[in-house]
Motif scaffolding. Structure first.
Motif, PDB file in Angstrom:
ATOM      1  N   ARG A  73      45.244   2.558  86.504  1.00 24.50           N
ATOM      2  CA  ARG A  73      45.551   1.177  86.123  1.00 24.50           C
ATOM      3  C   ARG A  73      47.048   0.993  85.863  1.00 24.50           C
ATOM      4  O   ARG A  73      47.642  -0.020  86.246  1.00 24.50           O
ATOM      5  CB  ARG A  73      44.741   0.795  84.889  1.00 24.50           C
ATOM      6  CG  ARG A  73      43.295   0.429  85.196  1.00 24.50           C
ATOM      7  CD  ARG A  73      42.495   0.200  83.932  1.00 24.50           C
ATOM      8  NE  ARG A  73      41.211  -0.455  84.207  1.00 24.50           N
ATOM      9  CZ  ARG A  73      40.166  -0.374  83.412  1.00 24.50           C
ATOM     10  NH1 ARG A  73      40.236   0.360  82.283  1.00 24.50           N
ATOM     11  NH2 ARG A  73      39.044  -1.003  83.725  1.00 24.50           N
ATOM     12  N   ASP A  78      47.712  -2.865  86.414  1.00 21.42           N
ATOM     13  CA  ASP A  78      46.474  -3.595  86.127  1.00 21.42           C
ATOM     14  C   ASP A  78      46.232  -3.670  84.627  1.00 21.42           C
ATOM     15  O   ASP A  78      46.564  -2.740  83.885  1.00 21.42           O
ATOM     16  CB  ASP A  78      45.300  -2.897  86.819  1.00 21.42           C
ATOM     17  CG  ASP A  78      44.144  -3.836  87.100  1.00 21.42           C
ATOM     18  OD1 ASP A  78      44.350  -5.060  87.041  1.00 21.42           O
ATOM     19  OD2 ASP A  78      43.045  -3.349  87.400  1.00 21.42           O
ATOM     20  N   ASP A  79      45.642  -4.761  84.183  1.00 22.44           N
ATOM     21  CA  ASP A  79      45.325  -4.976  82.772  1.00 22.44           C
ATOM     22  C   ASP A  79      43.819  -4.829  82.590  1.00 22.44           C
ATOM     23  O   ASP A  79      43.042  -5.590  83.179  1.00 22.44           O
ATOM     24  CB  ASP A  79      45.765  -6.382  82.352  1.00 22.44           C
ATOM     25  CG  ASP A  79      45.550  -6.655  80.868  1.00 22.44           C
ATOM     26  OD1 ASP A  79      44.862  -5.858  80.194  1.00 22.44           O
ATOM     27  OD2 ASP A  79      46.063  -7.678  80.379  1.00 22.44           O
ATOM     28  N   PRO A  83      41.288  -7.517  84.478  1.00 23.25           N
ATOM     29  CA  PRO A  83      41.499  -6.639  85.634  1.00 23.25           C
ATOM     30  C   PRO A  83      41.603  -7.414  86.944  1.00 23.25           C
ATOM     31  O   PRO A  83      40.832  -8.333  87.219  1.00 23.25           O
ATOM     32  CB  PRO A  83      40.259  -5.738  85.625  1.00 23.25           C
ATOM     33  CG  PRO A  83      39.215  -6.540  84.917  1.00 23.25           C
ATOM     34  CD  PRO A  83      39.942  -7.347  83.891  1.00 23.25           C
ATOM     35  N   ARG A  84      42.589  -7.008  87.755  1.00 20.15           N
ATOM     36  CA  ARG A  84      42.713  -7.529  89.124  1.00 20.15           C
ATOM     37  C   ARG A  84      42.132  -6.549  90.126  1.00 20.15           C
ATOM     38  O   ARG A  84      41.727  -6.942  91.219  1.00 20.15           O
ATOM     39  CB  ARG A  84      44.180  -7.786  89.463  1.00 20.15           C
ATOM     40  CG  ARG A  84      44.854  -8.895  88.679  1.00 20.15           C
ATOM     41  CD  ARG A  84      46.266  -9.120  89.188  1.00 20.15           C
ATOM     42  NE  ARG A  84      47.067  -7.907  89.096  1.00 20.15           N
ATOM     43  CZ  ARG A  84      48.047  -7.589  89.939  1.00 20.15           C
ATOM     44  NH1 ARG A  84      48.303  -8.368  90.980  1.00 20.15           N
ATOM     45  NH2 ARG A  84      48.747  -6.478  89.763  1.00 20.15           N
ATOM     46  N   PHE A  85      42.120  -5.253  89.748  1.00 17.04           N
ATOM     47  CA  PHE A  85      41.731  -4.228  90.710  1.00 17.04           C
ATOM     48  C   PHE A  85      40.602  -3.324  90.202  1.00 17.04           C
ATOM     49  O   PHE A  85      39.670  -3.034  90.942  1.00 17.04           O
ATOM     50  CB  PHE A  85      42.944  -3.371  91.084  1.00 17.04           C
ATOM     51  CG  PHE A  85      44.100  -4.157  91.620  1.00 17.04           C
ATOM     52  CD1 PHE A  85      43.942  -4.968  92.737  1.00 17.04           C
ATOM     53  CD2 PHE A  85      45.340  -4.110  91.014  1.00 17.04           C
ATOM     54  CE1 PHE A  85      45.002  -5.702  93.249  1.00 17.04           C
ATOM     55  CE2 PHE A  85      46.409  -4.836  91.507  1.00 17.04           C
ATOM     56  CZ  PHE A  85      46.239  -5.641  92.627  1.00 17.04           C
ATOM     57  N   GLY A  98      39.320  -5.966  93.427  1.00 13.73           N
ATOM     58  CA  GLY A  98      40.334  -6.758  94.109  1.00 13.73           C
ATOM     59  C   GLY A  98      40.008  -6.976  95.574  1.00 13.73           C
ATOM     60  O   GLY A  98      39.055  -6.413  96.117  1.00 13.73           O
TER      61      GLY A  98
END
Length: 221
Positions: A73, A78-79, A83-85, A98
């Motif tokens: 992450r 990425d958070d 989350p984006r991924f 993602g």
């Protein structure tokens, strides 16, 4: 497999993650975890499956997987809260969430060898810019399989052409040209290193002028 997502490109063949055009360092296990997530997207991967693939036939602590996910992450920016991924599937595992697409652009096929390397009884190891761990742990950049070598025995740090070797509190010590070192010490071409019972040599090459081929062991490639 070469996939683009966000500002990242992951190439499984080159064992490489690039973000905003710059290579991002990931440990071999973190690269394998990211590859597993991408291969199975969007299907969640269970914690047990991660353990079976990333740590085959090895008992690992509960926090090892979480630490590896944190490393991935961080590399992706990425958070975990948004989350984006990589999303957490509570009570089960993790999933890649993602949008990833095949990346048609290909990097140059010619890859010059690193200008620094360690030559030892178990082969030759390329050294990259930054920190290169030496030890018997398979994740080390230079892995010597000997009971006399600590898991993380020493490290070689390369910064802008300056090369320093440092012992990491190993049991059997690190010796440079026959002298035990206790602080970061400069390395030059041809210097003899000894870690436990393992004898090795530090070498420098000029990639631009060398046309000879030689066996090179690059961790993670």
């Amino acid at each position: 497999m070469r996939l683009a997502f966000g500002d990242c490109v992951f190439d499984s063949g080159l064992r490489e993650l690039v973000r905003s055009g710059a290579p991002i360092h990931l440990t071999p296990k973190a690269l394998r975890l990211l590859e597993l997530l991408l291969e199975n997207r969007p299907r969640p991967v269970s914690k047990q499956e991660f353990r079976d693939v990333v740590w085959p036939a090895t008992a690992v602590a509960e926090g090892s997987l979480a630490n590896l996910v944190f490393e991935v992450r961080t590399a992706l920016g990425d958070d975990p809260l948004k989350p984006r991924f990589v999303r957490t599937v509570h009570g089960f595992g993790y999933a890649f969430c993602g949008e990833a697409r095949e990346d048609a652009t290909r990097p140059p096929t010619l890859r010059l060898p690193p200008p620094f390397r360690i030559v030892g009884p178990q082969g030759e190891f390329g050294l990259e810019e930054g920190e290169n761990l030496i030890g018997r742990d398979p994740d080390c950049a230079v892995c010597f399989r000997s009971a006399t070598v600590s898991r993380q025995h020493a490290r070689i740090v390369i910064r802008g052409g300056e090369v320093l070797v440092e012992d990491l509190g190993s049991k059997n010590g690190t010796f440079l040209c026959g002298v035990r070192i206790d602080r970061p010490t400069p390395l030059k071409d041809g210097d003899a290193l000894q870690l436990g019972s393992i004898r090795a040599t530090f070498r420098t090459i000029d990639p631009a002028s060398s046309t000879d081929s030689f066996p090179l062991s690059l961790k993670g490639h």
